[in-house]
Design an enzyme around this catalytic site. Structure first.
Site, PDB file in Angstrom:
ATOM      1  N   CYS A 136      37.209   9.919 -29.788  1.00 44.11           N
ATOM      2  CA  CYS A 136      37.679  10.068 -28.404  1.00 44.11           C
ATOM      3  C   CYS A 136      36.902  11.101 -27.586  1.00 44.11           C
ATOM      4  O   CYS A 136      36.500  10.822 -26.454  1.00 44.11           O
ATOM      5  CB  CYS A 136      39.162  10.421 -28.400  1.00 44.11           C
ATOM      6  SG  CYS A 136      40.236   9.120 -29.025  1.00 44.11           S
TER       7      CYS A 136
ATOM      8  N   SER B 137      29.738  20.359 -34.700  1.00 43.36           N
ATOM      9  CA  SER B 137      30.855  20.076 -35.595  1.00 43.36           C
ATOM     10  C   SER B 137      30.833  18.613 -35.987  1.00 43.36           C
ATOM     11  O   SER B 137      30.286  17.760 -35.272  1.00 43.36           O
ATOM     12  CB  SER B 137      32.189  20.409 -34.916  1.00 43.36           C
ATOM     13  OG  SER B 137      32.456  19.484 -33.871  1.00 43.36           O
TER      14      SER B 137
END
Length: 323
Positions: free
Chosen positions: A150, A186
Site C-alpha cells: 500500500c 526498509s
C-alpha cells in the site's frame, strides 16, 4: 528556472487529502460496479500508537466510502488462529494486520499466514516475488493484477498525480529519464519502492545507514527487471544533486534532508511520521508533499476491490488502471 520578474517560482504544496479525493473517484466507481460492500477485517495485536492511528483511519475511511470494516483486537499469541479462521471465512473479503506484532522476523511469518486471495497489503511472498521480478499479473491471460504494497503504491500514485510519470511513454517505461533518491531501505516500504520505481524506468538511489544502492534497468532500459549495484563510498550528499525527485521516510526526528543539496525544482515527498524536510524546502523544491497517510488508506481500499475482482475472475480494470 525563474519567472518574468527574475524570481523563483513558488513551491506548490500538494496535500494527501487532494490526491486521496482524486483516487476516491476511481474507488467509488469500482465499488458501484461491484454492487456490494466488501468486508475488510483488521487485526490489532499491539499497543503501538501508529498502528492504532492507522486502524482508526481505516475505520473512518471505510465508513465514509461504503466499505464494511471490522477491527479485531487480539492477543498476539492468539493471532495465528484468528488469521486462519478469517482466511476460511467466506464473509471476509480482505484482511489487514497492523504491524509490528513481534518486531522481528516472526512478523514475516505472520505475513505468510494470510490467504494470498485476502491479503490487501500485498505482503504475501507471491506478491513480493512478483513485485521484485517485475511480474505484473497473476495469470497468463493478464486479467488478474498482482497486488502491490500500500505505501509504495501510494507514493507511485502521488507521482502519477503530479505528472512525474509520463503517460506518453509505454507502460512500464514512464519514469524513463528521471533520477530519484529514496531515503529509507526498509523491507516494508523503502526497498519495494525503489524496485517499483526502477522497474518503471527510473534510476533510483536507495539510501540508508549502511550506504547507497542504485536500482535501475540498465542503460537504455534494456533489462526487464531492475538490477541493484552498491555505490561504494557514496552518501545521500552524492545523490541529492542528481535527483529530480526526493522521497524520504526515515523514522527519526533527528534526520533531515539537507535542503542546500536538493536539486533546484525537485519534487519532494515525505512519507515518514516525522518531518524529514526542513521548512525551507519550499524555497528549493517545485512541489512538496508533506504527508501521504490518507492516500495509503485509499490504496488499501483499491487493493481490496482488486482482490475481490481477482477472486471472481472478473478483473476488467487492469487495462485502464495498470498499477
Amino acid at each position: 528556472m525563474t519567472d518574468v520578474e527574475g524570481k523563483k517560482p513558488q513551491c506548490k504544496v500538494v496535500t494527501a487529502v487532494t490526491v486521496a479525493q482524486h483516487l476516491s473517484k476511481e474507488v467509488n466507481a469500482d465499488l458501484a460496479k461491484l454492487g456490494r460492500s466488501p468486508q475488510l477485517v483488521g487485526f490489532l495485536a499491539n499497543d503501538d500508537p501508529a498502528a492504532r492511528m492507522y486502524a482508526n483511519w481505516t475505520k473512518k475511511t471505510c465508513s465514509e466510502s461504503g466499505f464494511s470494516y471490522d477491527l479485531r483486537e487480539v492477543d498476539r499469541d492468539k493471532l495465528e488462529d484468528q488469521l486462519i479462521a478469517a482466511n476460511e471465512d467466506d464473509a471476509v473479503d480482505g484482511i489487514i494486520v497492523y504491524y509490528p506484532i513481534y518486531g522481528n522476523r516472526q512478523d514475516q511469518y505472520v505475513q505468510q499466514i494470510l490467504d494470498v486471495d485476502k491479503d490487501v497489503e500485498g505482503l504475501n511472498h507471491r506478491y513480493i516475488f512478483n513485485m521484485y521480478q517485475n511480474v505484473r499479473f497473476l495469470d497468463e491471460q493478464q486479467l488478474k493484477k498482482s497486488i502491490l504494497p500500500c505505501t509504495p503504491l501510494a507514493i507511485i500514485k502521488i507521482l502519477e498525480y503530479v505528472q512525474v510519470y509520463n503517460g506518453a511513454l509505454p507502460y512500464g517505461d514512464r519514469l524513463s529519464g528521471h533520477t530519484i533518491t529514496v531515503a529509507n531501505r526498509s523491507e516494508v516500504v523503502g526497498r519495494p519502492l525503489a524496485a517499483l520505481l526502477a522497474n518503471d524506468g527510473a534510476v533510483v538511489y536507495s539510501v540508508d545507514v549502511t550506504g547507497v544502492q542504485q536500482f535501475s534497468r540498465g542503460d537504455g532500459l534494456r533489462k526487464r527487471q531492475h538490477e541493484v549495484v552498491d555505490k561504494r563510498d557514496w552518501a545521500i550528499e552524492d545523490c541529492l544533486p542528481l535527483s529530480d525527485v526526493v522521497i524520504s521516510g526515515v523514522p527519526s526526528d533527528n534526520f533531515k534532508v539537507p535542503t542546500a543539496l536538493v536539486k533546484e525544482g525537485a519534487v519532494c515527498i515525505n512519507f515518514s511520521s516525522d518531518k524529514n524536510f526542513y521548512p525551507n524546502i519550499k524555497e528549493r523544491a517545485s512541489l512538496y508533499v508533506p504527508t501521504i497517510g490518507k492516500v495509503t488508506i485509499i490504496i488499501l481500499l483499491r487493493n481490496l476491490l482488486r482482490i475481490v475482482r481477482n477472486r471472481s475472475g472478473q478483473d476488467q480494470t487492469a487495462a485502464t488502471h495498470p498499477s
